[in-house]
Every structure is written in C-alpha cells, then in structure tokens.
Design a protein around this motif. Sequence first.
Motif, PDB file in Angstrom:
ATOM      1  N   VAL A  35       0.960  -0.897  -0.091  1.00  0.00           N
ATOM      2  CA  VAL A  35       0.219   0.231  -0.140  1.00  0.00           C
ATOM      3  C   VAL A  35       0.735   1.151   0.183  1.00  0.00           C
ATOM      4  O   VAL A  35       1.618   1.222   0.807  1.00  0.00           O
ATOM      5  N   GLY A  36       0.925   2.242  -0.967  1.00  0.00           N
ATOM      6  CA  GLY A  36       1.586   3.499  -1.372  1.00  0.00           C
ATOM      7  C   GLY A  36       0.344   4.622  -1.339  1.00  0.00           C
ATOM      8  O   GLY A  36      -1.191   4.190  -1.063  1.00  0.00           O
ATOM      9  N   GLY A  37       0.966   5.399  -1.085  1.00  0.00           N
ATOM     10  CA  GLY A  37       0.155   6.804  -1.930  1.00  0.00           C
ATOM     11  C   GLY A  37       1.403   8.034  -2.349  1.00  0.00           C
ATOM     12  O   GLY A  37       2.389   8.086  -1.913  1.00  0.00           O
ATOM     13  N   TYR A  38       0.112   9.275  -2.362  1.00  0.00           N
ATOM     14  CA  TYR A  38       0.998  10.949  -2.983  1.00  0.00           C
ATOM     15  C   TYR A  38       0.355  11.716  -2.598  1.00  0.00           C
ATOM     16  O   TYR A  38      -1.206  11.066  -2.721  1.00  0.00           O
ATOM     17  N   PHE A  39       1.011  12.884  -2.006  1.00  0.00           N
ATOM     18  CA  PHE A  39       0.298  13.920  -2.346  1.00  0.00           C
ATOM     19  C   PHE A  39       1.184  14.863  -3.382  1.00  0.00           C
ATOM     20  O   PHE A  39       2.705  15.196  -3.117  1.00  0.00           O
ATOM     21  N   SER A  40       0.886  15.577  -3.432  1.00  0.00           N
ATOM     22  CA  SER A  40       1.420  17.228  -4.270  1.00  0.00           C
ATOM     23  C   SER A  40       1.018  18.077  -3.756  1.00  0.00           C
ATOM     24  O   SER A  40      -0.187  18.876  -4.019  1.00  0.00           O
ATOM     25  N   THR A  41       1.598  19.318  -3.306  1.00  0.00           N
ATOM     26  CA  THR A  41       1.279  20.762  -3.173  1.00  0.00           C
ATOM     27  C   THR A  41       1.755  21.800  -4.418  1.00  0.00           C
ATOM     28  O   THR A  41       2.588  22.087  -4.411  1.00  0.00           O
ATOM     29  N   PRO A  47      -0.276  36.041 -13.830  1.00  0.00           N
ATOM     30  CA  PRO A  47       0.192  37.458 -14.011  1.00  0.00           C
ATOM     31  C   PRO A  47      -1.061  38.081 -13.664  1.00  0.00           C
ATOM     32  O   PRO A  47      -1.246  39.008 -12.911  1.00  0.00           O
ATOM     33  N   ASN A  48      -2.594  37.400 -13.651  1.00  0.00           N
ATOM     34  CA  ASN A  48      -3.695  37.335 -13.322  1.00  0.00           C
ATOM     35  C   ASN A  48      -4.292  36.479 -12.218  1.00  0.00           C
ATOM     36  O   ASN A  48      -5.312  35.735 -11.738  1.00  0.00           O
ATOM     37  N   LYS A  49      -3.290  35.583 -12.278  1.00  0.00           N
ATOM     38  CA  LYS A  49      -3.403  34.346 -11.104  1.00  0.00           C
ATOM     39  C   LYS A  49      -2.160  33.834 -10.258  1.00  0.00           C
ATOM     40  O   LYS A  49      -1.458  34.316 -10.834  1.00  0.00           O
ATOM     41  N   LYS A  50      -2.952  33.554  -8.820  1.00  0.00           N
ATOM     42  CA  LYS A  50      -2.274  32.978  -7.618  1.00  0.00           C
ATOM     43  C   LYS A  50      -3.188  32.252  -7.298  1.00  0.00           C
ATOM     44  O   LYS A  50      -4.180  32.523  -6.659  1.00  0.00           O
ATOM     45  N   ASN A  51      -2.300  31.212  -6.641  1.00  0.00           N
ATOM     46  CA  ASN A  51      -3.493  30.002  -6.765  1.00  0.00           C
ATOM     47  C   ASN A  51      -2.421  29.145  -5.527  1.00  0.00           C
ATOM     48  O   ASN A  51      -1.463  28.865  -6.364  1.00  0.00           O
ATOM     49  N   LEU A  52      -2.610  28.560  -4.660  1.00  0.00           N
ATOM     50  CA  LEU A  52      -2.119  27.920  -3.871  1.00  0.00           C
ATOM     51  C   LEU A  52      -2.808  26.074  -3.922  1.00  0.00           C
ATOM     52  O   LEU A  52      -5.269  26.584  -3.367  1.00  0.00           O
ATOM     53  N   SER A  53      -2.535  25.395  -4.092  1.00  0.00           N
ATOM     54  CA  SER A  53      -3.599  23.906  -3.975  1.00  0.00           C
ATOM     55  C   SER A  53      -2.779  22.942  -3.312  1.00  0.00           C
ATOM     56  O   SER A  53      -1.748  22.691  -3.509  1.00  0.00           O
ATOM     57  N   GLY A  79      -7.750  18.457  -7.166  1.00  0.00           N
ATOM     58  CA  GLY A  79      -7.739  19.615  -7.069  1.00  0.00           C
ATOM     59  C   GLY A  79      -8.223  19.438  -5.460  1.00  0.00           C
ATOM     60  O   GLY A  79      -9.856  19.762  -5.284  1.00  0.00           O
ATOM     61  N   PHE A  80      -7.986  18.679  -5.098  1.00  0.00           N
ATOM     62  CA  PHE A  80      -8.172  18.752  -3.644  1.00  0.00           C
ATOM     63  C   PHE A  80      -8.308  19.415  -3.153  1.00  0.00           C
ATOM     64  O   PHE A  80      -9.375  19.931  -2.382  1.00  0.00           O
ATOM     65  N   TYR A  81      -7.637  20.328  -2.702  1.00  0.00           N
ATOM     66  CA  TYR A  81      -8.125  21.825  -2.545  1.00  0.00           C
ATOM     67  C   TYR A  81      -7.463  22.791  -3.296  1.00  0.00           C
ATOM     68  O   TYR A  81      -6.726  22.725  -3.584  1.00  0.00           O
ATOM     69  N   ASN A  82      -8.153  24.336  -3.600  1.00  0.00           N
ATOM     70  CA  ASN A  82      -7.902  24.762  -4.696  1.00  0.00           C
ATOM     71  C   ASN A  82      -7.851  26.482  -3.789  1.00  0.00           C
ATOM     72  O   ASN A  82      -9.017  26.637  -3.302  1.00  0.00           O
ATOM     73  N   LYS A  83      -6.763  27.391  -3.788  1.00  0.00           N
ATOM     74  CA  LYS A  83      -7.278  28.825  -3.206  1.00  0.00           C
ATOM     75  C   LYS A  83      -6.522  29.888  -4.203  1.00  0.00           C
ATOM     76  O   LYS A  83      -5.464  30.089  -4.108  1.00  0.00           O
ATOM     77  N   SER A  84      -7.153  30.491  -4.036  1.00  0.00           N
ATOM     78  CA  SER A  84      -7.014  32.181  -4.930  1.00  0.00           C
ATOM     79  C   SER A  84      -6.304  32.776  -4.076  1.00  0.00           C
ATOM     80  O   SER A  84      -6.824  33.298  -3.127  1.00  0.00           O
ATOM     81  N   LEU A  85      -5.182  33.213  -4.333  1.00  0.00           N
ATOM     82  CA  LEU A  85      -4.185  34.264  -3.437  1.00  0.00           C
ATOM     83  C   LEU A  85      -5.205  35.652  -4.202  1.00  0.00           C
ATOM     84  O   LEU A  85      -4.536  36.311  -2.996  1.00  0.00           O
ATOM     85  N   LEU A  86      -6.344  35.789  -4.746  1.00  0.00           N
ATOM     86  CA  LEU A  86      -6.464  36.846  -5.781  1.00  0.00           C
ATOM     87  C   LEU A  86      -7.618  37.509  -4.369  1.00  0.00           C
ATOM     88  O   LEU A  86      -7.909  39.016  -4.412  1.00  0.00           O
ATOM     89  N   ASN A  87      -8.298  36.549  -5.100  1.00  0.00           N
ATOM     90  CA  ASN A  87      -9.472  37.108  -4.156  1.00  0.00           C
ATOM     91  C   ASN A  87     -10.115  36.247  -3.014  1.00  0.00           C
ATOM     92  O   ASN A  87     -11.317  36.367  -2.720  1.00  0.00           O
ATOM     93  N   GLY A  88      -9.156  35.468  -2.983  1.00  0.00           N
ATOM     94  CA  GLY A  88      -9.825  34.077  -1.932  1.00  0.00           C
ATOM     95  C   GLY A  88     -10.373  33.443  -1.601  1.00  0.00           C
ATOM     96  O   GLY A  88     -11.220  32.062  -0.988  1.00  0.00           O
ATOM     97  N   ASP A  89     -11.068  33.095  -2.988  1.00  0.00           N
ATOM     98  CA  ASP A  89     -11.861  32.081  -3.260  1.00  0.00           C
ATOM     99  C   ASP A  89     -11.661  30.278  -3.027  1.00  0.00           C
ATOM    100  O   ASP A  89     -10.278  30.533  -3.032  1.00  0.00           O
ATOM    101  N   GLU A  90     -11.903  29.797  -2.678  1.00  0.00           N
ATOM    102  CA  GLU A  90     -11.722  28.311  -2.116  1.00  0.00           C
ATOM    103  C   GLU A  90     -12.622  27.398  -2.878  1.00  0.00           C
ATOM    104  O   GLU A  90     -13.694  27.357  -3.016  1.00  0.00           O
ATOM    105  N   LYS A  91     -12.009  26.513  -2.916  1.00  0.00           N
ATOM    106  CA  LYS A  91     -12.561  25.457  -3.960  1.00  0.00           C
ATOM    107  C   LYS A  91     -12.383  23.925  -3.460  1.00  0.00           C
ATOM    108  O   LYS A  91     -10.876  23.742  -3.151  1.00  0.00           O
ATOM    109  N   ARG A  92     -13.042  22.844  -2.961  1.00  0.00           N
ATOM    110  CA  ARG A  92     -12.404  21.677  -2.573  1.00  0.00           C
ATOM    111  C   ARG A  92     -13.195  20.471  -2.607  1.00  0.00           C
ATOM    112  O   ARG A  92     -14.390  21.161  -3.613  1.00  0.00           O
ATOM    113  N   ASN A  93     -12.383  19.569  -3.151  1.00  0.00           N
ATOM    114  CA  ASN A  93     -13.201  18.152  -4.159  1.00  0.00           C
ATOM    115  C   ASN A  93     -12.452  17.054  -3.660  1.00  0.00           C
ATOM    116  O   ASN A  93     -11.405  16.804  -3.244  1.00  0.00           O
TER     117      ASN A  93
END
Lengths: 328, 133
Positions: A35-41, A47-53, A79-93
């Motif tokens: 059993v194993g796995g992985y994750f990435s951030t 210019p018009n996008k700053k995202n942390l995911s 797209g487990f978690y995504n946050k826009s650092l420009l407008n603060g929008d968050e998305k989770r999947n």
Amino acid sequence: MIVRKVCALIGLTALAIADPYTLGQGISLGDSLTVGGYFSTEYDAKPNKKNLSVEDVAIMAYGDINSMFSYFGELESVGFYNKSLLNGDEKRNFTFRIERLYSDMWMSDAFNIRFGKQITPIGYWNKEPVNVLRDTTSNPLYSTLLFPRFLTGIDINGYVPNTQGLKYHLFGQNNHDFDDEYVNIPNTHFFGISVEKELNDELSGGGSVGEYITFTNQKTRYMQVSSKFDDGTWQFLGEALAAKSEYTNNQQGSALSGYLQGMYRYTSEHAVVGRYEYFNDHHSLYKDNIGVLGYSYRPLYPVSLKGEYQWHSLNSENRLLFSFSVLF
Amino acid sequence: MKQLVLILSLVSFVLGSEYSVIISKKVPISTLTSQEVRDAFLQKRHTIKDQKLIPVNVIGEDTLRIAFESLVLEMDRNRLNAYWIKQHFQGVTPPITQPSAESVKAFVQNVEGAMGYIPATMVDNSVKVVYEF
C-alpha cells in the motif's frame, strides 16, 4: 466489537511479517499487498492568477494474486483543495476517482497481458505522470493535449524474441473509459503500438503509432518518438509527436509538438533543469514556444521540492511554479 | 562510486571471478548474460528464456550485495533507491531478501526459479552457476 478485534489482529499479524518500511516504497504486507500513495501541493502564479493548491492526493495498492496474476489499483482526487490568493476563493474536491485499476497476466518473456484502466504506454513522460517523480512541476503540453493519457482496455506486451531487449506494447480500447470525466481525451476507440529499446545502461529510445476517436468524432492518427540518456549526473530527454486529425465537418488538421529537457544533478539532492517545448495545433490555432528553467531539491528521493519559471511566446502564459510532493 | 567499481573490477580481474550467480539445478538454464541477470534483479523481466525467476538479494549493505550492485547492476545506492521508488509507482517491488549468503544458497536449492548470488568459494554441486562476476 468483534470486527474491530479481528481487524486489529489482522493488522498486527501483517505488521509482524512486513518488511521494514522505506519511504517512497510503500508498506508491504507480503507479496499480495503493498500500500502506498502520494500527494502534491503547488503554488502557481501568472499575471492574473495566484493559486495555492493541494493538487493530487492518491492512494494505491498492488500485489500478486498468484505466480501468474498481479493487480494494481489507484484512487486519486485531483484539485483536492484550491485557494486563490487574489480573491480568497476556495474550492474543495474530496471525490476520489479511479486513476488506475488493472491486472497483469504474466505468461512468458514475449507475451504478457495487462487489462483494465492503465497508463497508456507511450514515451517516458506519460509513464511517470505524478509530480513527485518528475523533475519539473509542470508537464509539457505534448504529454497532456495530444493523446489519451489513460487506456481502459488491453495491452499485450513483452520482449520481441531474439532482439536483445526490444520491448513492445500492442494496446487497444474499444469502449468507454472507466470514468469518462477523468481522462484528458474521452474516447471509445484507441489502438496503438509502442516499442522501446535499451541501447545500453544509459541510452534508450522508442516510438509509437496509433489512432483514437473522441466523443466528438475527431479521428486522430499520431506518430511519436522519444529518447533518453541518463548517466546518473546528466539526463537528456526528448520526445516529439506529430498528429493528423479528421473532424465531423470534413475539416482536417495537424498538430506537431516536442520537447527537449536537460538536467544536471550536481549532488544526489540538487539538480538544475532546463526544457524547451514547441507546440503547434493548426486546428485550434494554439501555437506556443515554451522555455522552462527549474530547480529540484530532494532531501530524500521521494520528497520533492521544485521551483520553475516558464517563458511562453504567448506572453500571458508566463508563470512561476513551486511544488512540494511526497510519495509514501 | 566509480573508484569502488574500479577496485572491485581490478580485484575480480586479478583473482578471477569472486562471486557467482546461482540457480536451482532443476531449472533448464545453463548461462545468463549480465543484461539478463540485471533485468531479473531490477524486476524488468519476470521470465527469462521462458523460465519464471525469483531473484533473491542479501539483506542490507552486505559487501556481497554492494559488489553485486556495483559490478552487475552498475548502480549506486542513491540511483537504485530512486529506481525502486519509480517502480513502486508502477506496482513493482524490489526482490525478496535473505539474511546471509548461506540462506540465499539454501533458498535457491529449495525454491524452483530462485536466483541469488554468493561467494564463488561457496559454490558446490547442489546449485548451478549461471553467471560469474
């Protein structure tokens, strides 16, 4: 209560016979289960996008059923978690999808069968599609836009007799994908041949030809070549693909793409990477020249910290990327 | 690493082959090339000459194993570790291990298709030598 005790007992028994754990090589509970796995951030800045995911979170399990059959399963959330650092929008999947689910039947040196959902056996990049195994955070467009990255079908593979290590794959899909929403090019028809030859311990090369028909009845035929040199210090990787497509309105189009990547590892932890990519899809009129300069730091091989900057001939696409990923 | 390979190669050249890759006498294979041994121990091939093979490593950092990795696999530990991590993603695990050359030999004697490496001085007629280094 009894179920919990039984589970605890099974767990303890499995741990008692398990090999010592090595980060990046999974937890082995005998031949029949690892059993194993992985994750990435990722941090992605344009210019018009700053995202942390948290981009990929995946678990996988594999093992031998008997001396002839083995299995592999992988569930992944993109797209487990995504946050826009420009407008603060968050998305989770938190929905996990089937990334791979297949079985291998080992027959002989020259003839084996893999059936189920699997990575399409084309080139080098496509076979190691996760962030932690790559040397840049980004993928070349070549590897994501021009052929289906996954195959839900059958792959007959082995070594061509009397050829000193010429490996072949004959693969085909004549049905829907396990999950049509989770494949880069949904299709119901995909057939191809791939070959790969190790010329020596450091140099190998190969190629592939194939055909697929998408849900929109776009029929594409492609031809691909790839080569890799790796002496442990230097690595050079090159892949190219030419494709010709027919569309439902009788239009025709072609696409050509390829990349050359060089990497210098000046210690086992640190490496500098440079890549040039050309991409030209005449039908969609998407043409770009991309230069990438990156740095890779692996304190341990399965722990990867990477940074890169991309220069595009389409200037609005210039971007800065950082990532942290772990394979466990 | 290159110095170690050079020293081991020089010792091997001066003294003759120091180690032997062995296989069960029941297996109908008489010799293997270094590439075939390498492919088997890197789990690139499950069968060679239509014989299912079970490669067996000596555990840990035994000098025997280091010599095998240097002279036959031609990979140092960092490169080998990176290789097995990439293989983990493909569902491939490293060969099974045994605690000593003696137990490797016993395993090869008793398990059809098992293949291991031992010092040449330990070879007797209970096993078959298919490659020397």
